[in-house]
Enzyme design. Structure first.
Site, PDB file in Angstrom:
ATOM      1  N   GLY A  63       0.842  -1.101   0.071  1.00 29.58           N
ATOM      2  CA  GLY A  63      -0.068  -0.105   0.110  1.00 29.58           C
ATOM      3  C   GLY A  63       0.922   1.213   0.098  1.00 29.58           C
ATOM      4  N   GLN A 212      -5.893  -8.761  -2.257  1.00 31.98           N
ATOM      5  CA  GLN A 212      -5.806  -7.787  -0.963  1.00 31.98           C
ATOM      6  C   GLN A 212      -6.940  -7.604  -0.821  1.00 31.98           C
ATOM      7  OE1 GLN A 212      -3.961  -7.695  -3.878  1.00 31.98           O
ATOM      8  NE2 GLN A 212      -2.055  -6.790  -3.707  1.00 31.98           N
ATOM      9  N   ASP A 253      -1.493   4.566  -6.291  1.00 31.86           N
ATOM     10  CA  ASP A 253      -0.127   4.195  -6.067  1.00 31.86           C
ATOM     11  C   ASP A 253       0.527   5.514  -6.882  1.00 31.86           C
ATOM     12  OD1 ASP A 253      -1.268   1.515  -5.995  1.00 31.86           O
ATOM     13  OD2 ASP A 253       0.849   1.658  -5.044  1.00 31.86           O
ATOM     14  N   ASN A 263      -3.546   2.524 -10.037  1.00 33.06           N
ATOM     15  CA  ASN A 263      -3.952   1.898  -8.947  1.00 33.06           C
ATOM     16  C   ASN A 263      -3.890   0.365  -9.240  1.00 33.06           C
ATOM     17  OD1 ASN A 263      -4.635   1.548  -6.106  1.00 33.06           O
ATOM     18  ND2 ASN A 263      -6.764   0.981  -6.918  1.00 33.06           N
TER      19      ASN A 263
END
Ligand SMILES: CSC[C@@H](O)[C@@H](O)C(=O)COP(=O)(O)O
Length: 370
Positions: A63, A212, A253, A263
């Site tokens: 993350g 995730q 990100d 992302n």
């Protein structure tokens, strides 16, 4: 060799653990090993540059914001243990370690953002006493960690203005507490809403191939008492068509200057489907994840991951033929046209993003001097 600190206890709640913290006394970073969740809560101590690099590469800590915090603590600990007594040697060693840590993952800009910020502190004290500089580096790393908590809370407050009690919210990957120091980014409005009794109905995409969403988002939301429903990645159209989703909140990100957003792989599929069903997609983005030096999404370096993550990981038996070609990008870019707003700690940017993101940075400079 990482040191295992603690095993899951009876009635343990994942929300009571720090995703990343500094154990200065023992020259270690303590992280939750996210590859072991939700089966067991294992804390591990990272001490060497290699252990920190591996933990980031292997997604033990992951993350974008959490990677940045781990890197800041990491470079501080490595610098602290340097035996160099003159500034130039200390600086040279710092830059080498910094470049090494920075190579662990390429897409999340928070990694280089945090390391550059640490280098900035070092260089602001060029020529000064090395032991004093070590103190400044520690203060900056702790500030990056604490700032992350404040920033996520602000994102939560702005995000909450975009939804109403009882709304359905879909999220992809994990942009939760486990990806940050607290609250998460995409989950911050959900957690703050929960405190106010909003009772959102959250849909968490499982997020192939590393799951995730299933392993982390569903786990942390459920552990917090949030109404969460796990869906497979190919079910977002169904829940949207049924009218169950009022908004999509995702993390990121790297956001380019024009609003294109990298992302977790699959985010752009969700955004395209959401556009079709008139569901707004909000990117929850600390300004540390916005990279005005990257012009558009086409300039974002997308990390490619090993084929095994797709062909066999999580399965008792290999589930794809030996030797099959595999394409496994870790992220994709959602075009800015598909994004209804970018929620930052300084407000919500709307299209045209080239201008609104500049405004957000101006506001940041006015309010924080950065
Ligand atoms: C607040 S975290 C934002 C992003 O980093 C998150 O959505 C994501 O894509 C994480 O990917 P990961 O590969 O698990 O590090």
């Amino acid at each position: 060799m990482v040191i295992h600190m603690q095993q899951k206890k009876e009635n343990d709640n994942i929300m009571n653990y720090d995703t990343v913290r500094l154990d200065d006394e023992n020259n270690a970073i303590i992280i939750i090993d996210q590859t072991k969740l939700p089966g067991s809560i294992e804390l591990i101590a990272l001490k060497t540059a290699e252990e920190i690099w591996d933990a980031i590469y292997l997604l033990r800590v992951r993350g974008a914001p959490a990677i940045g915090v781990a890197a800041a603590f990491g470079i501080y600990l490595l610098a602290k243990q340097s035996s160099a007594s003159d500034y130039d040697t200390f600086h040279e060693e710092f830059v080498k370690q910094k470049e090494y840590l920075d190579s662990a993952r390429p897409t999340a800009v928070n990694l280089s953002w945090a390391l550059n910020r640490m280098q900035g502190v070092l260089e602001a004290h060029a020529g000064e006493d090395v032991s004093k500089i070590k103190g400044y580096l520690k203060a900056e790393a702790v500030e990056i960690w604490q700032e992350d908590i404040r920033v996520c809370k602000k994102i939560g407050e702005y995000g909450l203005t975009l939804v109403k009690p009882g709304d359905g919210i879909l999220t992809h990957c994990n942009a939760g507490q486990l990806a940050t120091s607290k609250y998460g980014t995409a989950t911050a409005p959900i957690y703050l809403g929960e405190e106010k009794g909003y009772h959102f109905k959250v849909f968490a995409d499982e997020t192939r191939p590393l799951l995730q969403g299933a392993r982390l988002t569903a786990f942390e939301l459920q552990s917090s008492g949030v109404d969460v429903t796990l869906i497979c990645d190919n079910m977002s159209a169904t829940v949207m068509k049924n009218g169950w989703v009022n908004a999509v909140f995702v993390g990121c990100d790297r956001v380019a200057a024009n609003g294109d957003t990298a992302n977790k792989i699959g985010t752009s599929v969700v955004a395209a489907v959401a556009k079709y069903y008139n569901v707004p997609v909000y990117i929850c983005a600390p300004t540390s994840t916005i990279d005005l030096n990257t012009r558009t999404g086409a300039d974002i370096h997308i990390e490619q991951r090993p084929a095994e993550e797709v062909t066999e990981m999580w399965y008792k038996e290999r589930m794809a033929p030996e030797g099959v070609k595999v394409f496994n990008p870790a992220f994709d870019v959602t075009d800015h046209e598909l994004i209804a707003g970018i929620v930052t700690e300084y407000g919500i940017a709307r299209a045209p993003y080239t201008e609104s993101l500049q405004e957000i940075f101006k506001k940041r400079e006015q309010e924080s001097g950065r």
